[in-house]
Design a protein around this motif. Structure first.
Motif, PDB file in Angstrom:
ATOM      1  N   ARG A  60       3.793   6.313  -5.295  1.00 32.43           N
ATOM      2  CA  ARG A  60       3.592   6.609  -6.718  1.00 32.43           C
ATOM      3  C   ARG A  60       2.611   7.761  -6.908  1.00 32.43           C
ATOM      4  O   ARG A  60       2.810   8.640  -7.737  1.00 32.43           O
ATOM      5  N   ILE A  61       1.524   7.734  -6.146  1.00 29.14           N
ATOM      6  CA  ILE A  61       0.521   8.797  -6.235  1.00 29.14           C
ATOM      7  C   ILE A  61       1.132  10.128  -5.819  1.00 29.14           C
ATOM      8  O   ILE A  61       0.939  11.147  -6.494  1.00 29.14           O
ATOM      9  N   ASP A  62       1.900  10.122  -4.725  1.00 23.11           N
ATOM     10  CA  ASP A  62       2.553  11.357  -4.272  1.00 23.11           C
ATOM     11  C   ASP A  62       3.506  11.900  -5.326  1.00 23.11           C
ATOM     12  O   ASP A  62       3.537  13.100  -5.595  1.00 23.11           O
ATOM     13  N   ARG A  63       4.276  11.016  -5.941  1.00 19.53           N
ATOM     14  CA  ARG A  63       5.226  11.435  -6.971  1.00 19.53           C
ATOM     15  C   ARG A  63       4.489  12.024  -8.181  1.00 19.53           C
ATOM     16  O   ARG A  63       4.867  13.060  -8.723  1.00 19.53           O
ATOM     17  N   LEU A  64       3.405  11.375  -8.588  1.00 22.62           N
ATOM     18  CA  LEU A  64       2.614  11.857  -9.715  1.00 22.62           C
ATOM     19  C   LEU A  64       2.024  13.235  -9.425  1.00 22.62           C
ATOM     20  O   LEU A  64       2.079  14.143 -10.257  1.00 22.62           O
TER      21      LEU A  64
ATOM     22  N   MET B 136       0.819  -1.198   0.000  1.00 23.28           N
ATOM     23  CA  MET B 136       0.000   0.000   0.000  1.00 23.28           C
ATOM     24  C   MET B 136       0.868   1.269   0.000  1.00 23.28           C
ATOM     25  O   MET B 136       0.546   2.218  -0.686  1.00 23.28           O
ATOM     26  N   SER B 137       1.932   1.279   0.763  1.00 25.71           N
ATOM     27  CA  SER B 137       2.775   2.463   0.823  1.00 25.71           C
ATOM     28  C   SER B 137       3.481   2.714  -0.507  1.00 25.71           C
ATOM     29  O   SER B 137       3.793   3.847  -0.848  1.00 25.71           O
ATOM     30  N   ARG B 138       3.729   1.644  -1.279  1.00 26.11           N
ATOM     31  CA  ARG B 138       4.347   1.790  -2.595  1.00 26.11           C
ATOM     32  C   ARG B 138       3.398   2.532  -3.545  1.00 26.11           C
ATOM     33  O   ARG B 138       3.815   3.406  -4.296  1.00 26.11           O
ATOM     34  N   GLN B 139       2.116   2.191  -3.501  1.00 26.52           N
ATOM     35  CA  GLN B 139       1.122   2.880  -4.333  1.00 26.52           C
ATOM     36  C   GLN B 139       0.970   4.332  -3.896  1.00 26.52           C
ATOM     37  O   GLN B 139       0.859   5.229  -4.730  1.00 26.52           O
ATOM     38  N   GLN B 140       0.972   4.555  -2.600  1.00 25.68           N
ATOM     39  CA  GLN B 140       0.870   5.931  -2.094  1.00 25.68           C
ATOM     40  C   GLN B 140       2.064   6.758  -2.552  1.00 25.68           C
ATOM     41  O   GLN B 140       1.931   7.911  -2.928  1.00 25.68           O
TER      42      GLN B 140
END
Length: 134
Positions: free
Chosen positions: A7-11, A1-5
């Motif tokens: 990615r979202i933060d970076r985007l 879950m933290s990996r997806q978060q």
């Protein structure tokens, strides 16, 4: 879950960088507006949230009405750290072509709650009239 978060933060960060331009340059603002025709005048409304009255200029020249405004950025204090900002700062200019028959001397502008309202009186020649058909 933290990996997806992550990615979202970076985007989101990349989108914010694109939106703010290179090296944080200020954006040009494009205020929303509407023009309403009434019996005796036109009413132009322009949304200018966060802009002070003294930073708004209205000019009429011939059949052209021009509005200039500027939202100045606040000075950032060294003790405060800004994490992100979605607020656009900078200047804008909008010009509107008006009907030829307006009374330039009686144009009136009011600025209240972030909305500029410009009343543009029509002249007697600009009022429509019924034409009889023979």
């Amino acid at each position: 879950m933290s990996r997806q978060q992550s990615r979202i933060d970076r985007l989101l960060n990349e989108l914010m960088e694109l939106r703010s331009g290179e090296l944080g340059e200020e954006l040009s603002l494009m205020p929303s507006s509407e023009l309403i025709e009434e019996d005796k005048n036109y009413l132009l409304k322009v949304d200018l949230p966060g802009i002070k009255k003294e930073d708004v200029k209205v000019e009429v020249e011939g059949d052209r009405l021009t509005i200039r405004a500027e939202r100045r950025s606040e000075k950032e204090e060294k003790s405060k750290k800004r994490y992100f900002s979605e607020i656009s700062y900078g200047s804008c200019m909008r010009s509107f072509t008006l009907p030829q028959a307006i009374d330039e001397k009686k144009v009136d502008a009011k600025f209240e709650n972030g909305v500029l309202s410009v009343t543009i009186p029509k002249t007697a020649e600009s009022k429509s009239k019924q034409i009889s058909i023979h």
